[in-house]
Design an enzyme around this catalytic site. Structure first.
Site, PDB file in Angstrom:
ATOM      1  N   GLY A  93      -4.348  16.096 -35.265  1.00  0.00           N
ATOM      2  CA  GLY A  93      -5.163  14.759 -36.296  1.00  0.00           C
ATOM      3  C   GLY A  93      -4.905  13.573 -35.903  1.00  0.00           C
ATOM      4  O   GLY A  93      -5.004  12.594 -36.350  1.00  0.00           O
ATOM      5  N   CYS A  94      -4.349  13.432 -34.809  1.00  0.00           N
ATOM      6  CA  CYS A  94      -3.927  12.208 -33.463  1.00  0.00           C
ATOM      7  C   CYS A  94      -5.281  12.231 -33.291  1.00  0.00           C
ATOM      8  O   CYS A  94      -5.571  12.775 -32.678  1.00  0.00           O
ATOM      9  CB  CYS A  94      -2.832  12.118 -32.918  1.00  0.00           C
ATOM     10  SG  CYS A  94      -1.528  11.622 -33.817  1.00  0.00           S
ATOM     11  N   GLN A  95      -5.916  10.709 -33.244  1.00  0.00           N
ATOM     12  CA  GLN A  95      -7.147  10.507 -31.963  1.00  0.00           C
ATOM     13  C   GLN A  95      -6.811   9.938 -30.811  1.00  0.00           C
ATOM     14  O   GLN A  95      -7.123  10.777 -29.950  1.00  0.00           O
ATOM     15  CB  GLN A  95      -7.331   8.855 -32.941  1.00  0.00           C
ATOM     16  CG  GLN A  95      -8.570   8.595 -31.938  1.00  0.00           C
ATOM     17  CD  GLN A  95      -9.369   7.133 -32.776  1.00  0.00           C
ATOM     18  OE1 GLN A  95      -8.607   6.779 -33.562  1.00  0.00           O
ATOM     19  NE2 GLN A  95     -10.514   6.842 -32.183  1.00  0.00           N
TER      20      GLN A  95
END
Length: 139
Positions: free
Chosen positions: A50-52
Site C-alpha cells: 500500500g506504499c507507493q
C-alpha cells in the site's frame, strides 16, 4: 515515555515551524536519523503493502517491548516511517494496538501529504499495529 507523551512532544516540535517546507525538512531530517533495518531484511515479505515507495519494516519483540526498524527508498517516506517508529517503537504490544495516533492530524500531516503518501502512512500504521497484535497474541 508513553505513546501519548511522545505524540505531545512531536506536536510541540512541529508547532515551532512556520510553514510546511520547514516541516518537510524536519521530517527528512528525522528520516536521516532512522535506525536502519539490516540489509538482510530488505526482502519482499517485509515490504509494506500500500506504499507507493518501497518501505521495509521489521518488528522484534525484546524484553516485553516491540522494537521497529525500517528503511525506505524515498526521503519523505523514510521520514514518515521514522516519525511512526519514534512514537511506537519500544512500547508494549497492547499499548501499540490500542494507541490513538492523534498527532498525525494535530500536526496537519494528512492534509499536507499527497493521497498516495497519506495512504502509505495509513498502511504503515496498520502494519505496525498488526505486528503488535501478533506479538500480544503470542506472548
Amino acid at each position: 515515555m508513553t505513546i501519548n507523551e511522545i505524540q505531545d512532544e512531536l506536536i510541540e516540535d512541529f508547532s515551532f515551524f512556520e510553514d510546511w517546507m520547514a516541516k518537510y525538512e524536519y521530517i527528512i531530517q528525522l528520516g536521516k536519523e532512522l535506525p536502519l533495518i539490516d540489509e538482510v531484511y530488505k526482502t519482499d515479505d517485509l515490504l509494506i503493502k500500500g506504499c507507493q515507495s518501497r518501505v521495509w519494516l521489521r518488528a522484534d519483540y525484546i524484553d516485553d517491548r516491540v522494537i521497529f526498524t525500517a528503511d525506505s527508498d524515498a526521503i519523505i517516506t523514510k521520514g514518515l516511517v521514522s516519525l511512526m517508529i519514534k512514537v511506537l517503537s519500544g512500547q508494549k504490544a497492547e499499548d501499540i494496538v490500542q494507541a490513538d495516533l492523534y498527532f498525525i492530524d494535530a500536526i496537519g500531516l494528512k492534509e499536507h501529504l499527497s493521497p498516495t503518501r497519506a495512504n502509505g502512512l495509513v498502511a504503515m500504521v496498520k502494519q505496525m499495529k498488526l505486528y503488535a497484535m501478533a506479538f500480544s497474541a503470542r506472548y
